[in-house]
Design a protein around this motif. Structure first.
Motif, short mmCIF file in Angstrom:
data_model
loop_
_atom_site.label_atom_id
_atom_site.label_comp_id
_atom_site.label_asym_id
_atom_site.label_seq_id
_atom_site.Cartn_x
_atom_site.Cartn_y
_atom_site.Cartn_z
N SER A 1 0.75 -1.22 0.07
CA SER A 1 -0.16 -0.07 -0.10
C SER A 1 0.80 1.19 0.03
O SER A 1 0.26 2.23 -0.39
CB SER A 1 -1.11 -0.05 1.23
N TYR B 1 1.39 3.85 -3.09
CA TYR B 1 0.52 5.00 -3.01
C TYR B 1 1.43 6.19 -2.98
O TYR B 1 1.02 7.34 -3.54
CB TYR B 1 -0.34 5.14 -1.61
N THR C 1 -7.67 7.65 -1.99
CA THR C 1 -7.14 7.19 -2.99
C THR C 1 -6.15 8.46 -3.80
O THR C 1 -6.31 9.53 -3.30
CB THR C 1 -8.23 7.04 -4.09
#
Length: 553
Positions: A412, A415, A541
């Motif tokens: 993750s 990102y 996001t």
């Protein structure tokens, strides 16, 4: 065991069998017991201060002991047992000093109640059992536990930075005094408001500590300069130095001079390449590899000795072959690794064993080629202040995005790479810490000669980013730091990052994003307070977060 001090903690709740970091249950429990005894020491230290008999003989020991409990620093249980035994001895000496001072002042023996941490005393054979009962979960109330642990976790980060400054001869008594105040507070029944006030005081102390370390580093080694750092390898054998300790860096460079051995930095030692004092050494050739979690492969391919000066050291894999080339020093330890002893008074550490071994090793295996640019600490950026201000006023720079903090293993964390790649070309990234390895090798160009990635240095150099923000606030005549065109998209992993986070909150920064997850040590109620008071947000996001940041939200 129960440990939730780092971002990787299992299910973002807590590690209960073995740490995701690799920490065994036995080591985790010994760390808890060490913290327990430190609390007992703090109880007496605080009482002596209240009586006007402040005792500072244990300040170094407390800093170093807190530092050993940071994620990925100390792995050797025998060293923890020895430190706990020393802590008990120091605590009992403090107790006698307090009892004598009390009787001298009041003419009678002390008859008040003391917490278990201040009076428990058994042989080392009982350490294992006692450790099981004094950990995080010994505080039953979820919110009290959350506030106490946020304080202690931040305190560990502050201790690490204070220890770095201390090694260079820089101390401030208010930092040491807060260590004792904060530790002692966790033995008391305080109100929520009192605990929150202490957490905020930890943030203020973190600012003071990082400013002190900045002074120590720049006074000793010069202000960081904008620098191109080589990431190629040479043909000479090498020594790889990782961690954060610049004093170790200095002494290693001096001792390897003329030896035919090159020195490379790794991880958070990359910013050593920015300091003028180190550039005079021709055998200091650049940086090798990336952030801490890649070391299991990068240490293998380096071929020469590796020196760990602080965290982050991760456990070796079963198929790892570099244990015989691994050296630890300071608070770092690992079973089977060679340990370089602390420096004798007035003398340097002895790195001769590393140098001798390096001469028999092959040169490093090439990982990449080229150069990366860094050295944008506050002195350098403020020297460009007119250019930066003009770029903001003209609209060439629309926004600064602070992407400081830590890197980590989770997918993750991609990102942060995607944010860097997709930010509009009229934005500038301000960074510090190993989070930069997610994007510092991207070719994002510049804005009128100002690079779009400005690397201030190590995680503690987040202080530089605060100085820059405060200077820009002054230049633009603003009353609130949050009126600046700056957004905060922070990555965290361990306890020093928590100290940086608390420092930013203490400086009044609001609306920062924190990821890849919010800390597991935040109870729902405490998280609610932080959201309401400081508008802390979890990351979302890439597209939504960029849009919100560009809109000033």
């Amino acid at each position: 065991m129960f440990c939730f001090q780092c971002q990787e903690t299992a299910k973002n709740t807590g590690c209960t069998i073995k740490g995701v970091c690799g920490k065994p249950e036995e080591t985790a429990n010994l760390q808890d017991l060490l913290l327990f005894v430190l609390r007992g020491m703090a109880v007496y230290g605080e009482k002596l201060k209240e009586m006007g008999k402040a005792d500072h003989s244990n300040d170094d020991f407390v800093l170093q002991s807190l530092f050993t409990t940071i994620t990925n620093a100390a792995w050797d249980d025998e060293r923890f047992v020895a430190r706990i035994e020393e802590a008990l001895s120091r605590r009992d000496k403090l107790r006698q000093t307090f009892l004598s001072a009390y009787k001298e002042k009041y003419g009678s023996d002390f008859a008040g109640e003391l917490p278990d941490a201040a009076i428990w005393s058994e042989g080392s054979s009982s350490f294992v059992e006692k450790a099981k009962s004094v950990g995080v979960l010994s505080t039953v109330n979820d919110d009290v536990r959350s506030l106490r642990e946020m304080l202690v976790i931040g305190l560990k980060g502050i201790a690490a930075y204070a220890e770095h400054a201390s090694v260079l001869g820089y101390r401030k008594p208010e930092i040491d005094e807060f260590m004792f105040e904060a530790l002692a507070s966790t033995t008391k029944d305080l109100s929520v408001d009192e605990m929150i006030a202490l957490v905020m005081k930890a943030g203020e102390t973190a600012v003071t500590t990082m400013a002190l370390l900045d002074e120590a580093n720049t006074s000793t080694y010069g202000a960081p300069e904008i620098s191109e750092v080589n990431i190629d390898v040479g043909t000479n054998p090498g020594i790889l130095i990782s961690g954060h300790d610049l004093k170790d860096m200095e002494e290693l460079l001096k001792q390897t001079e003329g030896s035919g051995v090159d020195v490379y930095t790794h991880g958070e030692m990359l910013p050593a390449n920015y300091y003028p004092a180190f550039k005079k050494y021709p055998h200091f050739v650049g940086n090798y590899g990336g952030s801490w979690w890649r070391q299991v492969s990068e240490f293998e391919s380096f071929n020469g000795p590796i020196l760990l000066t602080t965290n982050c050291l991760v456990p070796l894999r079963k198929d790892s072959t570099y244990l015989d080339r691994l050296y630890t020093t300071g608070i770092v330890s690992y079973p089977g690794a060679k340990h370089v002893a602390d420096r004798p008074a007035g003398r340097a550490k002895d790195f001769s064993a590393l140098i001798a071994q390096a001469k028999s090793c092959a040169s490093p295996t090439e990982l990449e080629t080229g150069k990366i640019v860094g050295g944008f600490a506050h002195n350098q950026v403020l020297a460009l202040a007119d250019k930066v201000v003009d770029a903001v006023k003209s609209g060439a720079i629309k926004r600064f995005v602070v992407m400081a903090g830590c890197d980590g293993r989770q997918k993750s964390r991609g990102y942060y790479t995607e944010v860097a790649e997709n930010l509009p070309k009229d934005t500038v990234i301000l960074t510090a810490g190993c989070a930069k390895y997610r994007y510092n090798k991207l070719n994002l160009g510049d804005i009128g000669g100002i690079p779009r990635i400005l690397d201030a240095g190590q995680c503690n150099d987040s202080y530089s980013l605060a100085v820059i923000a405060l200077k820009l606030k002054e230049v633009f005549g603003l009353s609130d730091i949050n009126e600046l065109p700056i957004s905060y998209d922070i990555a965290w992993y361990e306890q020093k990052a928590v100290a940086v986070l608390l420092a930013l909150l203490a400086l009044g920064v609001k609306g920062l994003r924190l990821g890849p997850t919010l800390p597991g040590f935040l109870s729902p109620a405490v998280a609610k307070v932080l959201v309401e008071k400081f508008d802390i947000k979890p990351i979302g996001t890439v597209q939504d977060d960029i849009a919100a940041m560009m809109a000033g939200a």
